[in-house]
Enzyme design. Structure first.
Site, mmCIF file in Angstrom:
data_model
loop_
_atom_site.group_PDB
_atom_site.id
_atom_site.type_symbol
_atom_site.label_atom_id
_atom_site.label_comp_id
_atom_site.label_asym_id
_atom_site.label_seq_id
_atom_site.Cartn_x
_atom_site.Cartn_y
_atom_site.Cartn_z
ATOM 1 N N MET A 14 0.846 -1.192 0.000
ATOM 2 C CA MET A 14 0.000 0.000 0.000
ATOM 3 C C MET A 14 0.879 1.239 0.000
ATOM 4 S SD MET A 14 -3.052 -1.183 2.628
ATOM 5 C CE MET A 14 -1.971 -2.038 3.794
ATOM 6 N N GLN A 66 7.468 -5.165 -4.175
ATOM 7 C CA GLN A 66 6.565 -4.976 -5.315
ATOM 8 C C GLN A 66 7.157 -3.966 -6.278
ATOM 9 O OE1 GLN A 66 2.642 -2.845 -5.526
ATOM 10 N NE2 GLN A 66 1.873 -4.890 -6.035
ATOM 11 N N CYS A 96 -2.672 -1.283 -9.684
ATOM 12 C CA CYS A 96 -2.829 0.097 -9.226
ATOM 13 C C CYS A 96 -3.467 0.957 -10.315
ATOM 14 C CB CYS A 96 -1.470 0.675 -8.840
ATOM 15 S SG CYS A 96 -1.584 2.367 -8.206
ATOM 16 N N GLY A 209 -9.317 -7.851 -1.226
ATOM 17 C CA GLY A 209 -10.410 -6.906 -1.402
ATOM 18 C C GLY A 209 -11.549 -7.136 -0.421
ATOM 19 N N GLY A 210 -11.785 -6.168 0.471
ATOM 20 C CA GLY A 210 -12.944 -6.213 1.343
ATOM 21 C C GLY A 210 -12.880 -7.202 2.480
#
Length: 329
Positions: A14, A66, A96, A209-210
Site C-alpha cells: 500500500m 513490489q 494500481c 479486497g474487502g
C-alpha cells in the site's frame, strides 16, 4: 518455511503505508504473515539510481518487493537488484489504477496488455534465480468482461512461468474513479476469483479486497490458497495479525497482546530517532493498535500530539500506553 506457505496470509502493498516502519510494526504482531513493500518503480531503481528504496531490515522477513513497470529488460534488472538485496519474492503490480501509474504504462492498465505482462514476468523470472516472481492484479478494467479477461490473463502469465498470483476481486475503472474510489466502488466478485482457484488448481491464488477480519480470512481459505488483507490490517492491525500465527499457520503467536507489541516497538523507535528521524514516521503506523478498545482515542491523541512536540523522543510511546492502561482500568 517456504515463502509460498507464508502467503496463506499477506499484508497488501500500500503506497504511503507499508513502509519499513509499518513492516517492522506488523512483524512484531506476526512472525509468519508475508509482508510487502510499497510499490517501487523499476525506473526509479534502474534509471534513477534510487537504491535506498530497496532498504529493509532482516527482521522484516519474509518480505517481498513490489515493482511497477512495463519494460521487460528494466524489470529484469530491478529484479536482479532485489534478489541481491535478499528479498524473498518479487511481485509485479498489475492492479494500481492511479493516473500517475497509467501514464507510465504500468499498474492496472496492464490488464489490457496481457502479452506484455507475460514478457515482463518471463524476463523477471530469468533474472530472479530461485526467488519467486509473482503478480498482483485486478479482475479486469473498464468495460472488459472479467469472466473472459481474467482466465486469459492467468493462462498467459502461468505459461510465462508465474505460479502465484494475488487477485483483487474488483475491476479498476481507469477513467471516472479516483484511486480511493477504485478500492471501494467497483463491486467485489468473490465468486469469479473462487472459480479461478478451481480452474487454475496448479497455481497458488490469493484473494484480496474487502476482507475485514481474521474470521473472513479463515472463511476465504476454505476456497483459496491464500488471502491478502489491505486496509483492515493497517487500520486495525492487531485484529488481523495478533492471532494470525496460531489461527492461520498453526504456529505459536509471536506477541501476547497489544501492550506488549507497543513496548516491543520501543527499540525500533529509539534507533530511528537516534538516526535523526522523526517519531511520527514510526508512530503513525501504530495509531490503530487499540482500535475499538477503551483508551483507543487517548492512544491516538497522545501519539499524534506527542510526535508533533519539538524534541519528542521515544517516551511518547510509553506515555500513550499509560493513557490506554489508565482508561482500561
Amino acid at each position: 518455511m517456504p515463502v509460498t506457505d507464508h502467503a496463506r496470509l499477506s499484508v497488501a502493498p500500500m503506497m504511503d503505508w507499508t513502509d519499513r516502519h509499518c513492516r517492522a510494526f506488523h512483524r512484531v504482531l506476526s512472525r509468519q504473515v508475508l509482508l510487502y513493500t510499497e510499490m517501487v518503480t523499476s525506473a526509479a531503481l534502474v534509471r534513477g539510481g534510487a537504491v535506498e528504496l530497496l532498504d529493509f531490515d532482516a527482521a522484516e522477513h519474509p518480505v517481498a518487493l513490489q515493482l511497477g513497470g512495463s519494460d521487460p529488460a528494466e524489470l529484469a534488472e530491478a529484479t536482479a537488484m532485489a534478489v541481491a538485496r535478499g528479498y524473498a519474492e518479487v511481485n509485479l503490480n498489475v492492479g494500481c489504477p492511479s493516473d500517475r501509474v497509467q501514464s507510465g504504462c504500468f499498474g492496472a492498465v496492464l490488464m489490457e496488455r496481457p502479452a506484455l505482462v507475460a514478457d515482463c514476468v518471463a524476463a523477471m523470472i530469468a533474472a530472479a534465480g530461485d526467488v519467486p516472481v509473482t503478480v498482483k492484479c485486478r479482475i479486469g478494467v473498464d468495460d472488459q468482461d472479467p469472466a473472459t479477461v481474467l482466465p486469459d490473463f492467468l493462462s498467459r502469465i502461468r505459461d510465462a512461468g508465474v505460479s502465484r498470483v494475488a487477485i483483487h476481486a474488483r475491476k479498476a475503472w481507469l477513467q471516472g474513479l479516483s484511486p480511493k474510489e477504485n478500492r471501494e466502488v467497483p463491486p467485489l466478485d468473490y465468486a469469479l476469483v473462487h472459480g479461478m482457484a478451481e480452474r487454475f488448481e496448479n497455481m497458488h491464488l490469493s484473494i484480496n479486497g474487502g476482507i475485514a477480519s481474521l474470521d473472513d480470512v479463515a472463511t476465504q481459505l476454505g476456497r483459496m490458497d491464500g488471502v491478502m488483507v489491505g486496509r483492515a490490517a493497517y487500520h486495525d492491525p492487531a485484529a488481523i495479525l495478533l492471532e494470525a500465527d496460531s489461527r492461520i499457520f498453526g504456529m505459536p503467536d509471536s506477541c501476547p497482546d497489544r501492550a506488549t507489541a507497543a513496548l516491543r516497538m520501543l527499540p525500533h523507535l529509539e534507533r530511528h530517532i537516534d538516526g535523526g528521524g522523526k517519531p511520527g514516521h514510526v508512530t503513525r503506523h501504530m495509531l490503530g493498535l487499540f482500535a475499538g478498545l477503551p483508551g483507543a482515542r487517548a492512544w491516538r491523541r497522545t501519539l499524534s500530539e506527542g510526535a508533533a512536540r519539538p524534541g519528542a523522543g521515544a517516551e511518547i510511546l510509553t506515555e500513550a500506553l499509560a493513557q490506554v492502561t489508565a482508561q482500561a482500568a
